[in-house]
Write an enzyme that holds these catalytic residues in place. Structure first.
Site, PDB file in Angstrom:
ATOM      1  CG  ASP A   2      -2.030   1.004   1.190  1.00  0.00           C
ATOM      2  OD1 ASP A   2      -2.358   1.511   0.094  1.00  0.00           O
ATOM      3  OD2 ASP A   2      -2.577   1.286   2.259  1.00  0.00           O
ATOM      4  N   GLY A  22       1.291 -10.233   3.959  1.00  0.00           N
ATOM      5  CA  GLY A  22       2.354  -9.446   4.574  1.00  0.00           C
ATOM      6  C   GLY A  22       2.017  -9.149   6.018  1.00  0.00           C
TER       7      GLY A  22
END
Length: 177
Positions: A34, A124
């Site tokens: 992100d 993640g």
């Protein structure tokens, strides 16, 4: 039939019609994939995300859903943001993770995207075990009807690349029998 391919590397350096962002619900950037997408893509992505937050997604993007923005400076036309679930040993959230892939492909179809690059959503910081994340990703993409011609899984390191490669080998054998 959609081609599934693997690449080890940085998803922000991939050329595709759409790049999928493993976003957080705020849509305003964060860590991992992100943060990398927001940094490399530049301020246009954040501006689009703020417009989404000012409108329909005032409370953020719900887990398992997807929405598109510009890709800014990335080598893509769009970024498709999807919010993966956090892994839990107490609760099976597999369907929410599968929904991220289906919803992203649905958005890609609405946009007319023919090539889509996915990271390993939720694998993640959200803690999803890589082998299971690969299983859900590959099985979901293979079973989802889409006009997307190529789905490229872009995996950050050798361990994740190998997990996805193993899953692709397994599902290829299964589909031939």
């Amino acid at each position: 039939m959609t081609a599934l391919t693997l690449t080890q590397g940085d998803i922000t350096r991939v050329s595709a019609d759409a790049i999928v962002n493993a976003a957080n619900s705020s849509l305003l950037g964060g860590g991992g994939v992100d943060g990398a997408i927001h940094r490399r893509g530049g301020p246009a992505i954040l501006a689009d995300c703020r417009r989404l937050r000012a409108g329909h997604y005032g409370k953020g993007l719900p887990t398992g859903q997807a929405v598109a923005t510009t890709a800014g400076e990335l080598d893509a036309r769009w970024v498709i943001h999807t919010v993966g679930p956090r892994y839990s040993q107490q609760e099976d959230r597999s369907e929410l993770l599968a929904s991220c892939y289906r919803a992203s492909l649905r958005v890609a179809d609405e946009l007319g995207a023919r090539t889509v690059a996915f990271p390993a959503v939720s694998a993640g910081i959200y803690g999803w075990p890589m082998d299971d994340a690969a299983r859900i990703a590959v099985e979901t993409v293979r079973s989802t009807r889409t006009a997307v011609e190529e789905v490229r899984f872009v995996l950050f390191d050798e361990r994740s690349h190998e997990a996805f490669a193993a899953r692709l080998r397994t599902t290829s054998r299964d589909s031939r029998t």
